[in-house]
Design a protein around this motif. Structure first.
Motif, mmCIF file in Angstrom:
data_model
loop_
_atom_site.group_PDB
_atom_site.id
_atom_site.type_symbol
_atom_site.label_atom_id
_atom_site.label_comp_id
_atom_site.label_asym_id
_atom_site.label_seq_id
_atom_site.Cartn_x
_atom_site.Cartn_y
_atom_site.Cartn_z
ATOM 1 N N TYR A 45 74.906 -6.073 -36.336
ATOM 2 C CA TYR A 45 75.843 -7.110 -36.761
ATOM 3 C C TYR A 45 76.678 -6.697 -37.977
ATOM 4 C CZ TYR A 45 72.691 -9.703 -33.719
ATOM 5 O OH TYR A 45 71.930 -10.105 -32.660
ATOM 6 N N ASN B 21 78.891 -12.739 -35.060
ATOM 7 C CA ASN B 21 78.116 -11.865 -35.945
ATOM 8 C C ASN B 21 77.544 -12.638 -37.128
ATOM 9 O OD1 ASN B 21 78.045 -8.933 -35.176
ATOM 10 N ND2 ASN B 21 80.245 -9.279 -34.955
ATOM 11 N N PHE C 140 77.841 -5.459 -31.535
ATOM 12 C CA PHE C 140 77.274 -6.811 -31.531
ATOM 13 C C PHE C 140 76.183 -6.933 -30.476
ATOM 14 C CE2 PHE C 140 77.121 -11.015 -29.560
ATOM 15 C CZ PHE C 140 76.731 -11.783 -30.641
#
Length: 557
Positions: free
Chosen positions: A211, A244, A206
Motif C-alpha cells: 500500500y 490504499n 495495491f
C-alpha cells in the motif's frame, strides 16, 4: 486542413472556409476531409450528426478505400466519445475489413489496438488481450517513433488486462518490457509514459498489498496526468489512493479521495464499473459514523451513477445485478429516508417540549417577581428583568444563528400568522391581516428596535408608519395585538429598557442630570420621562439612581 493545429484560435473559422470553398469548387475529396475534421472538432451532438450525415452521403460514391477507412474510424471515435461502445466496435471492424494487412500493416495493427482498447473499456479483458498481443508483435519489429509508441501502448494495455485477470507476475513483466523502450522517446514523452506505467504499477502494488509503495507511485503520477487533462485516469488515481489509505486505516484521508470521484462525476458525468465502488466506501464510512444524511446522499449518488452507467453499458448487466442492484439501492434509499424522518420528528418533539418548558419557567419566574410590592423588591425586580432581557438576547442570537433566518423561513411565518390570527389580528374592516404584512411589520420593527430609532424625540405613530411603509391603522393594530401594548407604552418600554441596560454598563450615565437623560432617550422634558420610568419600572428614577450610587454594585457577572 492537416497542417492546421486544432489549438489554433482561428481553426473553426478556417475549417468553415475550407468546407465552403470545397463545396463551391465541387472538390468532393477536400469536402469529405472537411467533414471529417468537423465531426471531430464540434462537441455539439446535433452539429456533429449533421456532418456525419453529409460525410455518409459523400462516401457512398467514393472508391478510395483509405477515405472509407478514415470515415469509419472517425465514426468510431464519435461513438467512443459518446460511450456507445457497441457502435464504436461496429465501425472499428468495418474499417479493419477494408485495410489490407500486408500493404498497410501499421494502419491494420493500429486498428487492432483501437479494437482492443474498446474491448478494455467494455471490461472484456481476455478478448482485449488478444488484440493487444497481436498488435504489439508487429510494433516491436521497428524502432521509429510511431511503432515505439504503438508498442508501449500495447504493452501497458496488456499489463492492465493481466491485472484485471489476476495475472500479476505477467503484468509486472510487461511493464518492465515496455520501459525498456523508453530510451527511444524524447524527455517529454518519457515523463508522460512513465506516469501511466507508474499508475498501472501502483494498481498491481495495491493488489499485492504494497500500500505505501502504491501511494508513492500514485502521488507521483497524479500531477502529470492532471496536466495531460486526462480526467478518466485522474479519477482512477483518486480511487486507488482512497483504497490504499482505507487499507492503511487512514479512512478520513481515504474518504477525501473518494469524494473527489463524486465531484468529478458531477462535473464530467464520467463513471465506470470500478469507480462505482467508491460510493460503497463512502456509504460504509458514514454508516460507521452513524450519519444517516450522508448515507442517504451517497446512496442516492450511487443510484444516479449506476443508472447513468447502465444506460450506456447494458452489456454489463451481470455486473449490475451482482454488485449494484438498482432495486436494492432504491429500497435502501427509502429505508434511510424513513429513518431520517423519524429522527427529525423526535428532534422536533424534544425541541418543542424544551421550548415549552423554558417558556413555562420564564412565565413562572416573571409572575413570582410581580408579587413583590415594596420599592426595594421592585428595585431588585428591575435588575432581574434587565438580566432576563440580556439572557433572552443571547438565547435569541444563538437560536437564530443555529436554526434559521426569520426572513426566509416560510413555516415560521405561516405559524406566526396563525398564532396571531387566533389572537384576533384584524384591521378596522374586520379583515385579517395578511401573512406577508405581518412578516414585513415584524422584520421592520425588529430593525427599528435594533437600530434604536425609538430614541428620536417626539416620535409619533405616523413617523413609525412611514418608516414601516404602511398605514397607521395596520401598524397600531399590529403593535396592540402582537406587542400587546399601546403605541406610547411600546415606545416608552423600549426607551426605558434601553436606559436600564445602559446604566449597567456605562458608569458615568447615572451621574447625569435627569433633564439630560430625558433628552438623550427621546423625551421632551423631565416630567414626561419620570412618568414613563415610573410606569414601566414601578419605581421612580431618582430612587433607582440613588440605589445604584449607594450600593455601588455591579449586577452583571
Amino acid at each position: 486542413m492537416d497542417t492546421i493545429s486544432n489549438d489554433d484560435l482561428n481553426y473553426e473559422k478556417t475549417l468553415q472556409e475550407f468546407i465552403v470553398l470545397s463545396r463551391k469548387e465541387k472538390n468532393n475529396n477536400f469536402l469529405f476531409e472537411g467533414y471529417l475534421h468537423a465531426i471531430r472538432w464540434y462537441n455539439d451532438t446535433l452539429i456533429r450528426k449533421t456532418y456525419c450525415d453529409s460525410a455518409t452521403l459523400l462516401i457512398q460514391n467514393q472508391q478510395d478505400v483509405k477515405l472509407k477507412v478514415r470515415f469509419y474510424q472517425t465514426l468510431s471515435y464519435v461513438y467512443l466519445v459518446e460511450r456507445n461502445y457497441s457502435k464504436t466496435l461496429q465501425h472499428q471492424f468495418k474499417a479493419l475489413e477494408l485495410i489490407d494487412k500486408h500493404n498497410e500493416p501499421y494502419l491494420y495493427n493500429k486498428s487492432l489496438y483501437s479494437i482492443g482498447a474498446t474491448k478494455l473499456f467494455m471490461a472484456n479483458y481476455r478478448e482485449a488481450l488478444t488484440y493487444f498481443q497481436e498488435a504489439s508483435s508487429y510494433f516491436v519489429t521497428k524502432t521509429d517513433l510511431s511503432h515505439i509508441n504503438g508498442f508501449i501502448n500495447c504493452v501497458r494495455s496488456q499489463a492492465i488486462c493481466n491485472y484485471y485477470l489476476n495475472n500479476l507476475t505477467e503484468a509486472n513483466d510487461l511493464l518492465l518490457h515496455g520501459k525498456n523502450k523508453f530510451h527511444y522517446l524524447d524527455s517529454k514523452d518519457r515523463i508522460l509514459e512513465n506516469a501511466y506505467f507508474n499508475l498501472t504499477q501502483s494498481m498491481i502494488d495495491f493488489k499485492q498489498k504494497k500500500y505505501t509503495e502504491s501511494v508513492k507511485l500514485l502521488l507521483t503520477s497524479l500531477p502529470i496526468i492532471i496536466k495531460n487533462d486526462d480526467f478518466a485516469n485522474e479519477n482512477l488515481i483518486y480511487f486507488y489512493l482512497g483504497k490504499n489509505y482505507w487499507e492503511l486505516n487512514n479512512k478520513d484521508l481515504a474518504i477525501t479521495y473518494f469524494k473527489k470521484i463524486d465531484i468529478l462525476f458531477g462535473s464530467k458525468q464520467y463513471i465506470n464499473a470500478h469507480l462505482l465502488k467508491a460510493y460503497t466506501y463512502l456509504i460504509e464510512f458514514y454508516k460507521q459514523e452513524n450519519n444517516l444524511e450522508k448515507q442517504l446522499y451517497y446512496t442516492n449518488q450511487l443510484l444516479i451513477a449506476t443508472q447513468n452507467f447502465q444506460a450506456t453499458q447494458a452489456y454489463l448487466s451481470h455486473f449490475f445485478h451482482s454488485e449494484f442492484d438498482i432495486k436494492k439501492m432504491e429500497a435502501e434509499k427509502q429505508r434511510l429516508e424513513n429513518q431520517i424522518g423519524k429522527k427529525q420528528l423526535i428532534l422536533v418533539v424534544v425541541s418543542v417540549t424544551g421550548i415549552l418548558i423554558l417558556v413555562a419557567f420564564i412565565i413562572f419566574y416573571i409572575r413570582s417577581l410581580s408579587l413583590k410590592r415594596s420599592y426595594k423588591k421592585r428595585y431588585k425586580e428591575v435588575l432581574r428583568q434587565i438580566e432576563v432581557r440580556r439572557s433572552e438576547r443571547v438565547l435569541k442570537n444563538e437560536f437564530e444563528a443555529t436554526q434559521w433566518k426569520f426572513e426566509s423561513n416560510r413555516e415560521f411565518w405561516h405559524t406566526f400568522a396563525i398564532d396571531n390570527l387566533d389572537k384576533g389580528v384584524i384591521n378596522d374592516s374586520k379583515e385579517f391581516l395578511s401573512t406577508q404584512l405581518i412578516k414585513d411589520l415584524f422584520i421592520k420593527l425588529e430593525r427599528f428596535e435594533e437600530n434604536k430609532l425609538f430614541t428620536k424625540p417626539d416620535l409619533t405613530l405616523n413617523d413609525l408608519a412611514e418608516y414601516c411603509k404602511t398605514n397607521r391603522s395596520y401598524l397600531s393594530q399590529y403593535i396592540n395585538q402582537v406587542k400587546e401594548k399601546s403605541f406610547p407604552d411600546y415606545i416608552n418600554s423600549l426607551r426605558i429598557n434601553l436606559l436600564l441596560d445602559n446604566l449597567q454598563t456605562d458608569l458615568q450615565l447615572k451621574h447625569l442630570k435627569t433633564e439630560v437623560i430625558a433628552v438623550k432617550y427621546g423625551y421632551g422634558n423631565r416630567k414626561s420621562f419620570s412618568n414613563a420610568f415610573l410606569k414601566i419600572t414601578g419605581i421612580s428614577y431618582s430612587y433607582f439612581i440613588q440605589e445604584l450610587k449607594t450600593k455601588n454594585e455591579n449586577y452583571y457577572v
